[in-house]
Write an enzyme that holds these catalytic residues in place. Structure first.
Site, PDB file in Angstrom:
ATOM      1  N   CYS A  12      21.156   4.633  62.428  1.00 14.32           N
ATOM      2  CA  CYS A  12      22.317   4.481  61.541  1.00 14.32           C
ATOM      3  C   CYS A  12      21.919   4.489  60.076  1.00 14.32           C
ATOM      4  O   CYS A  12      22.658   4.963  59.231  1.00 14.32           O
ATOM      5  CB  CYS A  12      23.054   3.193  61.877  1.00 14.32           C
ATOM      6  SG  CYS A  12      21.987   1.746  61.808  1.00 14.32           S
ATOM      7  N   GLU A  63      29.495  -3.021  62.549  1.00 13.62           N
ATOM      8  CA  GLU A  63      28.259  -2.398  62.042  1.00 13.62           C
ATOM      9  C   GLU A  63      28.394  -0.911  62.315  1.00 13.62           C
ATOM     10  O   GLU A  63      28.195  -0.467  63.442  1.00 13.62           O
ATOM     11  CB  GLU A  63      27.036  -2.991  62.774  1.00 13.62           C
ATOM     12  CG  GLU A  63      26.796  -4.466  62.485  1.00 13.62           C
ATOM     13  CD  GLU A  63      26.205  -4.712  61.093  1.00 13.62           C
ATOM     14  OE1 GLU A  63      25.706  -3.762  60.474  1.00 13.62           O
ATOM     15  OE2 GLU A  63      26.256  -5.856  60.628  1.00 13.62           O
TER      16      GLU A  63
HETATM   17  P1  NAD Z   1      30.168   4.901  69.574  1.00 16.01           P
HETATM   18  O1  NAD Z   1      31.086   4.368  68.546  1.00 16.01           O
HETATM   19  O2  NAD Z   1      30.498   6.186  70.215  1.00 16.01           O
HETATM   20  O3  NAD Z   1      29.983   3.847  70.766  1.00 16.01           O
HETATM   21  C1  NAD Z   1      29.610   2.505  70.553  1.00 16.01           C
HETATM   22  C2  NAD Z   1      30.108   1.645  71.710  1.00 16.01           C
HETATM   23  O4  NAD Z   1      31.526   1.711  71.732  1.00 16.01           O
HETATM   24  C3  NAD Z   1      29.626   2.083  73.089  1.00 16.01           C
HETATM   25  O5  NAD Z   1      29.309   0.933  73.857  1.00 16.01           O
HETATM   26  C4  NAD Z   1      30.833   2.800  73.671  1.00 16.01           C
HETATM   27  O6  NAD Z   1      30.919   2.690  75.074  1.00 16.01           O
HETATM   28  C5  NAD Z   1      31.997   2.056  73.025  1.00 16.01           C
HETATM   29  N1  NAD Z   1      33.181   2.910  72.863  1.00 16.01           N
HETATM   30  C6  NAD Z   1      33.220   4.258  72.726  1.00 16.01           C
HETATM   31  N2  NAD Z   1      34.500   4.677  72.597  1.00 16.01           N
HETATM   32  C7  NAD Z   1      35.269   3.568  72.643  1.00 16.01           C
HETATM   33  C8  NAD Z   1      36.681   3.345  72.553  1.00 16.01           C
HETATM   34  N3  NAD Z   1      37.537   4.351  72.403  1.00 16.01           N
HETATM   35  N4  NAD Z   1      37.125   2.076  72.641  1.00 16.01           N
HETATM   36  C9  NAD Z   1      36.264   1.059  72.778  1.00 16.01           C
HETATM   37  N5  NAD Z   1      34.918   1.205  72.880  1.00 16.01           N
HETATM   38  C10 NAD Z   1      34.431   2.440  72.818  1.00 16.01           C
HETATM   39  O7  NAD Z   1      28.727   4.955  68.869  1.00 16.01           O
HETATM   40  P2  NAD Z   1      27.350   5.489  69.456  1.00 16.01           P
HETATM   41  O8  NAD Z   1      27.421   6.966  69.603  1.00 16.01           O
HETATM   42  O9  NAD Z   1      26.915   4.668  70.623  1.00 16.01           O
HETATM   43  O10 NAD Z   1      26.366   5.112  68.242  1.00 16.01           O
HETATM   44  C11 NAD Z   1      26.241   5.930  67.123  1.00 16.01           C
HETATM   45  C12 NAD Z   1      27.019   5.396  65.936  1.00 16.01           C
HETATM   46  O11 NAD Z   1      26.719   4.027  65.738  1.00 16.01           O
HETATM   47  C13 NAD Z   1      26.636   6.091  64.644  1.00 16.01           C
HETATM   48  O12 NAD Z   1      27.773   6.283  63.852  1.00 16.01           O
HETATM   49  C14 NAD Z   1      25.695   5.088  63.980  1.00 16.01           C
HETATM   50  O13 NAD Z   1      25.585   5.220  62.589  1.00 16.01           O
HETATM   51  C15 NAD Z   1      26.324   3.801  64.389  1.00 16.01           C
HETATM   52  N6  NAD Z   1      25.355   2.713  64.364  1.00 16.01           N
HETATM   53  C16 NAD Z   1      25.487   1.728  63.416  1.00 16.01           C
HETATM   54  C17 NAD Z   1      24.536   0.719  63.341  1.00 16.01           C
HETATM   55  C18 NAD Z   1      24.613  -0.377  62.312  1.00 16.01           C
HETATM   56  O14 NAD Z   1      23.887  -1.357  62.437  1.00 16.01           O
HETATM   57  N7  NAD Z   1      25.460  -0.272  61.302  1.00 16.01           N
HETATM   58  C19 NAD Z   1      23.476   0.702  64.232  1.00 16.01           C
HETATM   59  C20 NAD Z   1      23.396   1.714  65.183  1.00 16.01           C
HETATM   60  C21 NAD Z   1      24.334   2.703  65.243  1.00 16.01           C
END
Ligand code: NAD
Length: 478
Positions: A254, A220
């Protein structure tokens, strides 16, 4: 920071939780609907008893207003539980499929079995909803889960951890807190399904890691979701809906409309209606939006700096500031900021904004707007405002997006009958309701053949004239 030794033992601990959950997941293959419902009911009653704690955690994490927590963190989760409880028996039932003529004598059914162990990695922006929502789908399918919540919303992540430890044995559901290195270790384990919510950049890392174990994924993700206004849209109605959809959670959603495409001749009226809507919703007493109790704050300093840099970059490259622009680093407040005359050279048109900045781009013909959307990665959502059904249908058919909403925005998240998710850069797989249940399930086609003589017996070697005739007629007629 963990020492190498304690890191090693923590990672061994992850392995142990995983192996124990593997055993549970095998035992849970035969879970009845009532057993699964009991697991969901535990969560529902915990939420009911801890509603204020959830609100407080979100308030502490990024000043999220309590009514917004109720509508966008608690309600979607309780609605998901209620919808699942109501429908689970039906979803779990093996479904008969009709028998094609060449298969006469057999019967076919689709069984849904739990995939098994699952990993749920969640983001910070709806840290309760987007952690517990996927868990409901996992439990409804009959999967165990290890949850890795975001480190950026520590109060909510801690509360989620407390909730899970009160309700479940770690062999069933466990929360593992930590930053990237913990995620990286978890991603090495051979889960049966990974449900990741976050950015496209991290989504690629997750998918690569999953490929090592051929683990299925639901991703997602995010991106730039456009709101296209047609000439014949109701501009007052559209502006109010767009303002709410953008500024709930301070634009950190998002599916928030990321930018607007408007006919040149309508830009002025749109900006006027957007200003009126902002005033009405966030500044009814004319004291300034910063004083509004209904506007959340930017999550942390890093994002605050990213967003102020985005505004500065746009203005320095010629964007016109139509509204807002004020930023307060002490409270991480950023005005709802409306920009026009934006170009592709500006950061604001290159990256997902994920904050209270709203660029508006004009178009001369709807075809031009469609072409612009199609020149970018497929968005998570596309919003179209207009009254003409033929034009609406044209936009829907000529563009590709995870979801689309006509004459509103963001609301589709709450419609549990609809699959929710992205496409390519904005995501893979679908969530919510039955679609979430399926994400954590394996649809197993089961064929039952009669014992003894049957259609296929006639097709076995030695292939005599009769068999050859039957094979030829199969190709000809079926
Ligand atoms: P992110 O990708 O930075 O982090 C998400 C999760 O991944 C966190 O738990 C983080 O600890 C983990 N993570 C970060 N780097 C990682 C790595 N290198 N390897 C493995 N895990 C890792 O996202 P965010 O800043 O928490 O959220 C914002 C993003 O999420 C935006 O792009 C937003 O559009 C998207 N989002 C999508 C939805 C949806 O339903 N499609 C919903 C909410 C947010």
């Amino acid at each position: 920071m963990l020492s190498p030794h304690s890191k090693e033992s923590e990672f061994k601990h992850l392995d142990k939780i995983f192996k124990n959950q593997l055993l549970t997941s095998i035992a849970w293959r035969t879970s009845t609907a009532s057993e699964k419902i009991a697991r969901l009911e535990k969560i529902r009653s915990w939420i009911k008893d801890h509603q204020q704690e959830i609100r407080n955690a979100l308030k502490n994490d990024f000043g999220k207003p309590e009514p917004e927590t109720d509508i966008s963190e608690i309600f979607p989760v309780t609605a998901e539980i209620n919808h699942t409880i109501k429908n689970l028996k039906k979803w779990m039932k093996p479904k008969s499929v009709s028998t094609p003529l060449p298969m006469l004598g057999t019967s076919g059914k689709v069984y849904v079995e739990p995939k098994g162990t699952s990993l749920i990695i969640s983001p910070w922006n709806y840290p309760f909803n987007l952690t517990i929502g996927p868990l409901i789908s996992a439990l409804s399918a009959g999967c165990t889960a290890i949850i890795k919540p975001s480190e950026m919303t520590p109060h909510t992540s801690e509360l989620v951890s407390q909730m899970i430890s009160e309700l479940f044995d770690p062999n069933e559901v466990a929360v593992v807190s930590g930053e990237v290195e913990v995620s990286t270790e978890l991603l090495k384990l051979p889960f049966d399904h990974i449900f990741f919510t976050g950015s496209p950049a991290v989504g690629k890392i997750v998918m690569k890691a999953a490929a090592e174990n051929l683990t299925s994924v639901t991703l997602e993700l995010g991106g730039k979701s456009p709101a296209i206004l047609n000439e014949d849209a109701d501009y007052k109605d559209a502006a109010e809906k767009i303002i709410w959809g953008k500024y709930v959670n301070c634009g950190q959603t998002c599916i928030a409309p990321d930018y607007i495409l408007v006919p040149e001749s309508r830009q002025e009226i749109l900006i006027m209606e957007m200003k009126v809507a902002l005033q009405k919703m966030y500044d009814p007493a004319y004291e300034g939006i910063e004083k509004s109790p209904d506007m959340a704050r930017v999550v942390n300093d890093k994002h605050f700096q990213r967003l102020t840099r985005t505004i500065e970059d746009a203005i320095s490259k010629g964007a016109k500031l139509e509204f807002g622009g004020k930023c307060n680093p002490n409270t991480r407040y950023i005005d709802p900021t409306i920009l026009t005359e934006v170009t592709e050279e500006m950061l604001v048109m290159q990256e997902e904004i994920f904050g209270p900045i709203f660029p508006i781009k004009t178009y001369k013909s709807l075809e031009e707007a469609i072409e612009y959307v199609n020149s970018k990665p497929k968005p998570l959502a596309l919003y179209f405002f207009g009254k003409n059904p033929e034009i609406t249908s044209k936009v829907l058919h000529k563009t590709s997006s995870g979801n689309a909403v006509i004459n509103d925005c963001v609301l589709h998240f709450l419609h549990l009958g609809l699959p929710f998710g992205g496409v390519n850069n904005s995501g893979i797989g679908k969530a919510h309701g039955y679609h979430g249940f399926l994400a954590f399930s394996n649809e197993k086609g089961v064929l039952t053949q009669r014992v003894g003589l049957n259609n296929v017996t006639l097709l076995r070697p030695p292939y005599g004239i009769k068999a050859k005739k039957i094979i030829a007629s199969l190709i000809k007629w079926f």
